[in-house]
Scaffold this motif. Structure first.
Motif, PDB file in Angstrom:
ATOM      1  N   VAL A 172       2.034  -4.340   3.846  1.00  0.00           N
ATOM      2  CA  VAL A 172       3.057  -3.322   4.084  1.00  0.00           C
ATOM      3  C   VAL A 172       2.489  -1.974   3.643  1.00  0.00           C
ATOM      4  CG1 VAL A 172       5.395  -2.541   3.587  1.00  0.00           C
ATOM      5  CG2 VAL A 172       4.901  -5.003   3.704  1.00  0.00           C
ATOM      6  N   HIS A 173       2.449  -1.034   4.567  1.00  0.00           N
ATOM      7  CA  HIS A 173       1.916   0.300   4.282  1.00  0.00           C
ATOM      8  C   HIS A 173       3.058   1.311   4.347  1.00  0.00           C
ATOM      9  CE1 HIS A 173      -2.364  -0.972   4.890  1.00  0.00           C
ATOM     10  NE2 HIS A 173      -1.783  -1.856   5.690  1.00  0.00           N
ATOM     11  N   HIS A 212       0.850  -1.181   0.000  1.00  0.00           N
ATOM     12  CA  HIS A 212       0.000   0.000   0.000  1.00  0.00           C
ATOM     13  C   HIS A 212       0.892   1.238   0.000  1.00  0.00           C
ATOM     14  CE1 HIS A 212      -3.384  -2.637   1.366  1.00  0.00           C
ATOM     15  NE2 HIS A 212      -2.404  -3.260   2.026  1.00  0.00           N
ATOM     16  N   GLY A 213       0.577   2.193  -0.851  1.00  0.00           N
ATOM     17  CA  GLY A 213       1.395   3.397  -0.936  1.00  0.00           C
ATOM     18  C   GLY A 213       2.759   3.131  -1.509  1.00  0.00           C
ATOM     19  N   VAL A 214       2.844   2.190  -2.448  1.00  0.00           N
ATOM     20  CA  VAL A 214       4.139   1.760  -2.973  1.00  0.00           C
ATOM     21  C   VAL A 214       4.877   2.891  -3.673  1.00  0.00           C
ATOM     22  CG1 VAL A 214       3.199   0.969  -5.186  1.00  0.00           C
ATOM     23  CG2 VAL A 214       5.274  -0.104  -4.242  1.00  0.00           C
ATOM     24  N   GLU A 215       4.163   3.905  -4.154  1.00  0.00           N
ATOM     25  CA  GLU A 215       4.837   5.018  -4.831  1.00  0.00           C
ATOM     26  C   GLU A 215       5.773   5.758  -3.877  1.00  0.00           C
ATOM     27  OE1 GLU A 215       1.125   6.547  -2.936  1.00  0.00           O
ATOM     28  OE2 GLU A 215       1.644   4.805  -4.171  1.00  0.00           O
ATOM     29  N   VAL A 239      17.290  13.494   4.603  1.00  0.00           N
ATOM     30  CA  VAL A 239      16.376  12.818   3.682  1.00  0.00           C
ATOM     31  C   VAL A 239      15.057  12.543   4.397  1.00  0.00           C
ATOM     32  CG1 VAL A 239      18.256  11.754   2.377  1.00  0.00           C
ATOM     33  CG2 VAL A 239      17.217  10.510   4.298  1.00  0.00           C
ATOM     34  N   PRO A 240      13.962  12.365   3.659  1.00  0.00           N
ATOM     35  CA  PRO A 240      12.665  12.096   4.299  1.00  0.00           C
ATOM     36  C   PRO A 240      12.650  10.748   5.018  1.00  0.00           C
ATOM     37  CG  PRO A 240      12.395  12.737   1.986  1.00  0.00           C
ATOM     38  CD  PRO A 240      13.850  12.462   2.198  1.00  0.00           C
ATOM     39  N   ILE A 241      11.853  10.692   6.084  1.00  0.00           N
ATOM     40  CA  ILE A 241      11.562   9.424   6.753  1.00  0.00           C
ATOM     41  C   ILE A 241      10.211   8.929   6.250  1.00  0.00           C
ATOM     42  CG2 ILE A 241      11.067   8.276   8.924  1.00  0.00           C
ATOM     43  CD1 ILE A 241      12.875  10.154  10.336  1.00  0.00           C
ATOM     44  N   VAL A 242      10.173   7.680   5.814  1.00  0.00           N
ATOM     45  CA  VAL A 242       8.913   7.074   5.389  1.00  0.00           C
ATOM     46  C   VAL A 242       8.420   6.162   6.513  1.00  0.00           C
ATOM     47  CG1 VAL A 242       7.741   5.635   3.689  1.00  0.00           C
ATOM     48  CG2 VAL A 242       9.603   7.141   2.964  1.00  0.00           C
ATOM     49  N   PRO A 243       7.424   6.578   7.299  1.00  0.00           N
ATOM     50  CA  PRO A 243       6.861   5.685   8.318  1.00  0.00           C
ATOM     51  C   PRO A 243       6.262   4.451   7.633  1.00  0.00           C
ATOM     52  CG  PRO A 243       6.122   7.960   8.628  1.00  0.00           C
ATOM     53  CD  PRO A 243       6.745   7.883   7.274  1.00  0.00           C
ATOM     54  N   THR A 244       6.621   3.288   8.131  1.00  0.00           N
ATOM     55  CA  THR A 244       6.239   2.039   7.466  1.00  0.00           C
ATOM     56  C   THR A 244       5.587   1.081   8.462  1.00  0.00           C
ATOM     57  OG1 THR A 244       8.096   2.290   5.927  1.00  0.00           O
ATOM     58  CG2 THR A 244       7.103   0.102   6.098  1.00  0.00           C
ATOM     59  N   ILE A 245       4.448   0.539   8.083  1.00  0.00           N
ATOM     60  CA  ILE A 245       3.746  -0.430   8.929  1.00  0.00           C
ATOM     61  C   ILE A 245       3.777  -1.795   8.250  1.00  0.00           C
ATOM     62  CG2 ILE A 245       1.467  -1.153   9.741  1.00  0.00           C
ATOM     63  CD1 ILE A 245       0.842   1.734  10.322  1.00  0.00           C
TER      64      ILE A 245
END
Length: 224
Positions: free
Chosen positions: A166-167, A24-27, A138-144
């Motif tokens: 995986v989100h 989810h949100g793979v982009e 760099v950006p942090i991508v919160p990942t669930i």
């Protein structure tokens, strides 16, 4: 080859285990921009799942794992970055190394809770991963990651077939932040992940108290 080999190995392990991954949100995980992926951690299988779906990346892992025969040598060869959990000075040096790797084009996966948990509710975060992201700017991508407890819980080596979601959530920018912003950044990422876990899976995460945060840092300073 050092990017291809671990990703292929992880994909094979996932496939032979009968695990299906839904993204989810793979982009937000697309190649082309370096990022720090901050994920919850409840199972060894989190590593294989993320390793199979992310583009060019490095993991940050506790130094004790590098003493495991064969595995340790392989982890070091593919660029996994060891963190000495009880040595704050050495840990900061490792994060500086990781920041350099990010600036060179790699993304890094961190588990800010530290060790694996037994449930999906988020625990307090360590500060190290956020120092890393600020250092790399760099950006942090919160990942669930959700579903790996059923596949492989913390207290067993038995693997079961199942579905793992995986989100990749909306990135949190770090451009212009300094070391003094590390706590505020940590709270922002924790809140984004906790809100998503509640909305998607009905899992409530108790906001960490100041005492819990101090205890987490004292037990395993800067660990990932």
């Amino acid at each position: 080859v050092y990017d291809w080999a671990p990703r292929t190995w992880a994909r094979i392990l996932v496939r032979v285990s009968g695990v299906r991954i839904v993204l989810h949100g793979v982009e937000r995980a697309a190649p082309g921009e370096s990022r720090v992926f901050a994920s919850n951690h409840v199972s060894w299988f989190d590593v294989f799942v993320l390793g199979s779906v992310l583009p060019r990346y490095k993991f940050v892992a506790k130094a004790e794992l590098f003493s495991i025969p064969v595995f340790g040598a392989g982890a070091r060869a593919v660029g996994t970055i060891p963190i000495q959990r009880e040595n704050r000075k050495a840990a900061f040096g490792a994060y500086e190394e990781a920041a350099g790797s990010i600036r060179a084009g790699s993304s890094v996966v961190v588990f800010p809770e530290g060790t694996r948990g037994r449930e999906y509710a988020l625990r307090p975060f360590k500060k190290g991963p956020f120092v890393l992201a600020i250092g790399a700017q760099v950006p942090i991508v919160p990942t669930i990651v959700h579903g790996t407890i059923a596949v492989m819980s913390r207290d067993t080596w038995k693997v079961r077939a199942g579905t793992v979601h995986v989100h990749f959530l909306e990135p949190v920018p770090t451009r212009g932040l300094t070391y003094a912003d590390r706590d505020r950044l940590s709270r922002a990422v924790w809140s984004r992940m906790a809100d998503a876990m509640q909305e998607l899976y009905g899992v409530h995460s108790e906001p960490p108290t100041a005492r819990a945060l101090v205890r987490a840092e004292t037990q395993h300073p800067l660990t990932t």
